[in-house]
Structures are given as structure tokens and as C-alpha cells.
Scaffold this motif. Sequence first.
Motif, PDB file in Angstrom:
ATOM      1  N   ARG A   1     -26.696   8.222 -13.791  1.00 12.54           N
ATOM      2  CA  ARG A   1     -25.226   8.246 -13.822  1.00 12.54           C
ATOM      3  C   ARG A   1     -24.686   6.900 -14.303  1.00 12.54           C
ATOM      4  O   ARG A   1     -23.672   6.859 -15.023  1.00 12.54           O
ATOM      5  N   MET A   2     -25.339   5.823 -13.926  1.00  7.59           N
ATOM      6  CA  MET A   2     -24.911   4.507 -14.400  1.00  7.59           C
ATOM      7  C   MET A   2     -24.975   4.439 -15.928  1.00  7.59           C
ATOM      8  O   MET A   2     -24.024   3.993 -16.581  1.00  7.59           O
ATOM      9  N   ARG A   3     -26.099   4.903 -16.473  1.00  6.32           N
ATOM     10  CA  ARG A   3     -26.230   4.879 -17.938  1.00  6.32           C
ATOM     11  C   ARG A   3     -25.229   5.839 -18.586  1.00  6.32           C
ATOM     12  O   ARG A   3     -24.640   5.529 -19.630  1.00  6.32           O
ATOM     13  N   ALA A   4     -25.006   6.985 -17.953  1.00  6.96           N
ATOM     14  CA  ALA A   4     -24.045   7.943 -18.503  1.00  6.96           C
ATOM     15  C   ALA A   4     -22.640   7.348 -18.536  1.00  6.96           C
ATOM     16  O   ALA A   4     -21.875   7.589 -19.489  1.00  6.96           O
ATOM     17  N   ASN A   5     -22.300   6.558 -17.520  1.00 13.68           N
ATOM     18  CA  ASN A   5     -20.975   5.928 -17.503  1.00 13.68           C
ATOM     19  C   ASN A   5     -20.848   4.863 -18.583  1.00 13.68           C
ATOM     20  O   ASN A   5     -19.759   4.636 -19.122  1.00 13.68           O
ATOM     21  N   VAL A   6     -21.961   4.177 -18.877  1.00 15.93           N
ATOM     22  CA  VAL A   6     -21.950   3.231 -19.997  1.00 15.93           C
ATOM     23  C   VAL A   6     -21.720   3.980 -21.300  1.00 15.93           C
ATOM     24  O   VAL A   6     -20.866   3.615 -22.124  1.00 15.93           O
ATOM     25  N   ASP A   7     -22.479   5.051 -21.489  1.00 16.09           N
ATOM     26  CA  ASP A   7     -22.368   5.813 -22.739  1.00 16.09           C
ATOM     27  C   ASP A   7     -21.003   6.466 -22.878  1.00 16.09           C
ATOM     28  O   ASP A   7     -20.472   6.598 -24.006  1.00 16.09           O
ATOM     29  N   ALA A   8     -20.414   6.845 -21.743  1.00 15.50           N
ATOM     30  CA  ALA A   8     -19.107   7.499 -21.791  1.00 15.50           C
ATOM     31  C   ALA A   8     -18.011   6.562 -22.272  1.00 15.50           C
ATOM     32  O   ALA A   8     -16.938   7.023 -22.688  1.00 15.50           O
ATOM     33  N   ALA A   9     -18.287   5.265 -22.229  1.00 16.87           N
ATOM     34  CA  ALA A   9     -17.302   4.292 -22.696  1.00 16.87           C
ATOM     35  C   ALA A   9     -17.257   4.208 -24.211  1.00 16.87           C
ATOM     36  O   ALA A   9     -16.447   3.452 -24.781  1.00 16.87           O
ATOM     37  N   SER A  10     -18.127   4.961 -24.900  1.00 18.90           N
ATOM     38  CA  SER A  10     -18.078   5.117 -26.367  1.00 18.90           C
ATOM     39  C   SER A  10     -18.189   3.799 -27.110  1.00 18.90           C
ATOM     40  O   SER A  10     -17.515   3.586 -28.132  1.00 18.90           O
ATOM     41  N   GLY A  11     -18.989   2.891 -26.582  1.00 19.72           N
ATOM     42  CA  GLY A  11     -19.245   1.640 -27.282  1.00 19.72           C
ATOM     43  C   GLY A  11     -18.293   0.518 -26.960  1.00 19.72           C
ATOM     44  O   GLY A  11     -18.556  -0.647 -27.297  1.00 19.72           O
ATOM     45  N   TYR A  12     -17.183   0.814 -26.302  1.00 15.78           N
ATOM     46  CA  TYR A  12     -16.167  -0.212 -26.069  1.00 15.78           C
ATOM     47  C   TYR A  12     -16.657  -1.316 -25.122  1.00 15.78           C
ATOM     48  O   TYR A  12     -16.134  -2.435 -25.170  1.00 15.78           O
ATOM     49  N   LEU A  13     -17.650  -1.033 -24.274  1.00 18.60           N
ATOM     50  CA  LEU A  13     -18.167  -2.079 -23.388  1.00 18.60           C
ATOM     51  C   LEU A  13     -18.880  -3.181 -24.159  1.00 18.60           C
ATOM     52  O   LEU A  13     -19.077  -4.278 -23.623  1.00 18.60           O
ATOM     53  N   GLN A  14     -19.260  -2.888 -25.405  1.00 18.05           N
ATOM     54  CA  GLN A  14     -19.989  -3.882 -26.195  1.00 18.05           C
ATOM     55  C   GLN A  14     -19.079  -4.602 -27.188  1.00 18.05           C
ATOM     56  O   GLN A  14     -19.543  -5.262 -28.120  1.00 18.05           O
ATOM     57  N   SER A  15     -17.764  -4.533 -26.993  1.00 17.52           N
ATOM     58  CA  SER A  15     -16.834  -5.148 -27.958  1.00 17.52           C
ATOM     59  C   SER A  15     -17.046  -6.659 -28.049  1.00 17.52           C
ATOM     60  O   SER A  15     -16.887  -7.242 -29.134  1.00 17.52           O
ATOM     61  N   GLU A  16     -17.412  -7.298 -26.952  1.00 18.87           N
ATOM     62  CA  GLU A  16     -17.609  -8.745 -26.996  1.00 18.87           C
ATOM     63  C   GLU A  16     -18.757  -9.113 -27.929  1.00 18.87           C
ATOM     64  O   GLU A  16     -18.687 -10.114 -28.661  1.00 18.87           O
ATOM     65  N   ARG A  17     -19.815  -8.300 -27.923  1.00 17.95           N
ATOM     66  CA  ARG A  17     -20.960  -8.601 -28.780  1.00 17.95           C
ATOM     67  C   ARG A  17     -20.581  -8.462 -30.258  1.00 17.95           C
ATOM     68  O   ARG A  17     -21.023  -9.252 -31.102  1.00 17.95           O
ATOM     69  N   VAL A  18     -19.752  -7.485 -30.562  1.00 19.39           N
ATOM     70  CA  VAL A  18     -19.258  -7.346 -31.942  1.00 19.39           C
ATOM     71  C   VAL A  18     -18.416  -8.562 -32.307  1.00 19.39           C
ATOM     72  O   VAL A  18     -18.564  -9.139 -33.399  1.00 19.39           O
ATOM     73  N   MET A  19     -17.537  -8.960 -31.408  1.00 17.28           N
ATOM     74  CA  MET A  19     -16.700 -10.132 -31.655  1.00 17.28           C
ATOM     75  C   MET A  19     -17.560 -11.366 -31.913  1.00 17.28           C
ATOM     76  O   MET A  19     -17.274 -12.172 -32.814  1.00 17.28           O
TER      77      MET A  19
END
Length: 449
Positions: free
Chosen positions: A356-374
Motif C-alpha cells: 500500500r505504501m508503494r501504491a500510494n507513491v505510484d498514485a501520486a503520478s510522479g509528482y513526489l519526484q518533482s524535486e529530482r527533476v528540478m
Amino acid sequence: MGAHITDSVLYRHLWGTDEVHALLDDEAKIQRWLDVLAALATAQAEVGLVPADAATAITEHADVGLLDLAEVAAETRACGHSTLGLIRCLRRVLPEHAREWVYYGATVQDLTDTWTSLVMRDVTDLVVTELARLESAAVALARRHRDTVMPGRTHGQPGLPITFGFKAAVWAAELRRHRSRLAEGRSRWEMVQLGGGLGTMEFWGERALPLLEAFARRLGLGVPDIPWITARDSVAEFAGVLALITATVGKIGQEIYQLQRPEIGEVSEPFTPGQVGSITMPHKRNPELSEHLVTLARLVRADAAVAVEGMVSEHERDGRAWKAEWAIVPEICLYTHAAVRLAVRLLEGLQVHADRMRANVDAASGYLQSERVMHALAAHVGKHAAHEAVYRAAMAGRERGIDLRTALLTDATDATVATYLSAEEIDRCLDPTAALGATGQLIDRVVGQ
């Protein structure tokens, strides 16, 4: 049911423990008071203030079983003094030659403050044991879930990926600091009180200081530099440290309370078959343990505030300060030991739902990794310009209900990212396992490898 919830036949298991109750009930308290009086008489005999045979008789009769507690209570009410009723009843069971030597030159505060120090010592021992178990449980979770990816949250909202091991390691480090605080504080709150009427020890003359040393040695307590009749900082420190401990326990409870909400579903409390959440809604599984930890922590903090208020006292004795401790110190001890023990049960039986933890990460559709893109884009346009570009893309993407990857690669939102980063580079940035920074190393620093 007891008048106080800690004495309730129905509920006392939630508000205290048998071990602390065994230190605080009337018989236990009076027996410990008698032990203090026996130690005082023996110490006074050692320094030549009291006849040896009188000290022996006092020690032999310092037994709560020889007293009628109803009579002690009646004498206490009749005289209006906190301990004179006890002394009157004790003198009646003593042989005549010892009666004038009991409580020789001491005051009620010498007796009750020394008892408080003994209680603080014994409760510290109990809390240290449970706190070590709790830290071990947190360390075990941190080690087991070192690489279990989950959403990290700030202001209640998903922020960046972390691991559940990181969260548990933060708990473990905080609990470890509390163990250090207990160890450091003991020498300040485990001290005898012996000052006589005003704290000057005038009654015992030139034998006062040797008496102080002998008295402390017989009780296994420290010797204060000066009596602490109106210096309540040690009691306030004890209460404050227990308030810090239960605040951490309450924080852990609050976190688990939130994470087990069905819409998050990342952990579950241990569940005992037959446990009922609601008498009207049969499906309910309520967060009983984590919820109660928050309640206990609130009460300890409230009581600790009263202990701090007691530091503001008048002249050389002020009953308003130290008598309030008679009410709050037992509560603090009961609530704290109960809280830490319940927290051990909670963490040792905690169910972690990694999927469920991983599913909640995936449910964020990539937005949790915005800092890495920045961060990747910053190498081309600078950090602040990169933040603005990714921000524009992210806000537009969320408005349109599309994932971050699509938003970053779509010219209609913001072409800056796509100009400098390829789709393959963006994909690497959006891998949550690559966005954990030093998480694993930080966990290792806490749990040891």
C-alpha cells in the motif's frame, strides 16, 4: 469504580501499571514512609543522636501491618497535619524507650520529599526498561523497512518519497535521546531531603552533615549540596523529562493513528480477536492503542506544567508548591509507564503494508519526484529558474489531471524542461527509488550495521 480513573477496576489497566500502583497505593506509601523513618533513626544512631536500642526498636516496628490505617486517617484529620497522625499511631506501637526518638528533628517535607525521590528513582528504573524495549522495536522496524518506499508528507500532504525505515529511525533516535536524558537527570532528582524546620539542619547541631550523609547512604540516594525545600527544579525536571518521553510516544501514536486510516492504509495496529471497535457499527476497528497514547501524553504534559509552576515558591517553605506534587507526580508516573508499555505493544505488533505504501507513491503520478527533476534541470538553467519551470508544469498538470511526466513533456504546459531534459532523463528522475537521497545511510547511522 475508584474515584480516580487510575484506581478504576474497569479502566486502571489503561491509565497505569501494576508496578507503579504497587509503589503508590496507601499501604505502599506508608510503608515507604516508615522505611524512611527507620533509615533516619538508624542514621541518627550511627552519628550519636539517637540511642542505638531506640533506633533498633523503630526499625523493628516500621511495619505498616502493625498500624490501623483507619486510625492513622482519623488522627490525620483530627490534627490537620500531614504526617503527625502517622507518628502518633507509630508511637503507640513502639516500646516506651523508643517513642521520643522517632521522627527526631525531622519535618513532614523531609519525609515526603525523600519518599518522592525514592518514587522517582523506582519509576525511572521502570521507564528505562520499557524505553529500551521501545527503542529496540523502532530499530527493528527501521532495519526491516530500510528500503520500503512510501510517501513522505509535509503539512499533511505528500512531499517526497522516503522509506518507512526512515520514519522508524527518526523515532528510534528520539527515544535514544530520552534514555540519555533519564540517565543524566537521575543524579539531580534522586536526592534525600533532610533540612529540619527551615532547611538549616539547626536541630542536629554539629552532627547535621554527618547525619545527612548517613541518611542518604542508607536509602541509596544522593546527598544534595543544600536542602531543596523550595527548590523544586529537580521534581520539575523529572516531570519534564517524562513529558518529553510521552510527547514522543504520543507523536508515534498520532502518526500511526493517521497512517492506518483506510484511505491511507499503510499500517495497522495489532488486533486481538474479539476486540470491538463500536457497539453500533460492527465493522469498526478503532485505533485504540495509538489514540490512547495521545491522550496519556496530553495529561502528562498538563501535569508537568503544574510541576514547573511549583518552582515559583515563597521564602523557605511553601506548601502550595510541593503539596501539588502529591497529586501530579503519581499521575505522571502512572501515565508515563502505561504509555511507554502500550507503545511497546503497538510497535512490536505493528503491521506494515509495504504494497500500500508503494501504491500510494505510484498514485501520486510522479509528482513526489518533482524535486529530482528540478535538480536535474538546475544544472542547465539554475536552481530558481528550474523551480519556476517545474512549478509551472506541475501546477498545469495537476489542473489537467495528467501525470507529471506528461506535463513535463507537453509544450502546452511548459517547454523549458523538455528543452533541456530528454524523456529518458525525466524517467530516471521519476523513479521513486532513485529519489531517496541519503535515506539508507541515515537509517544505518541509527540502527548500526
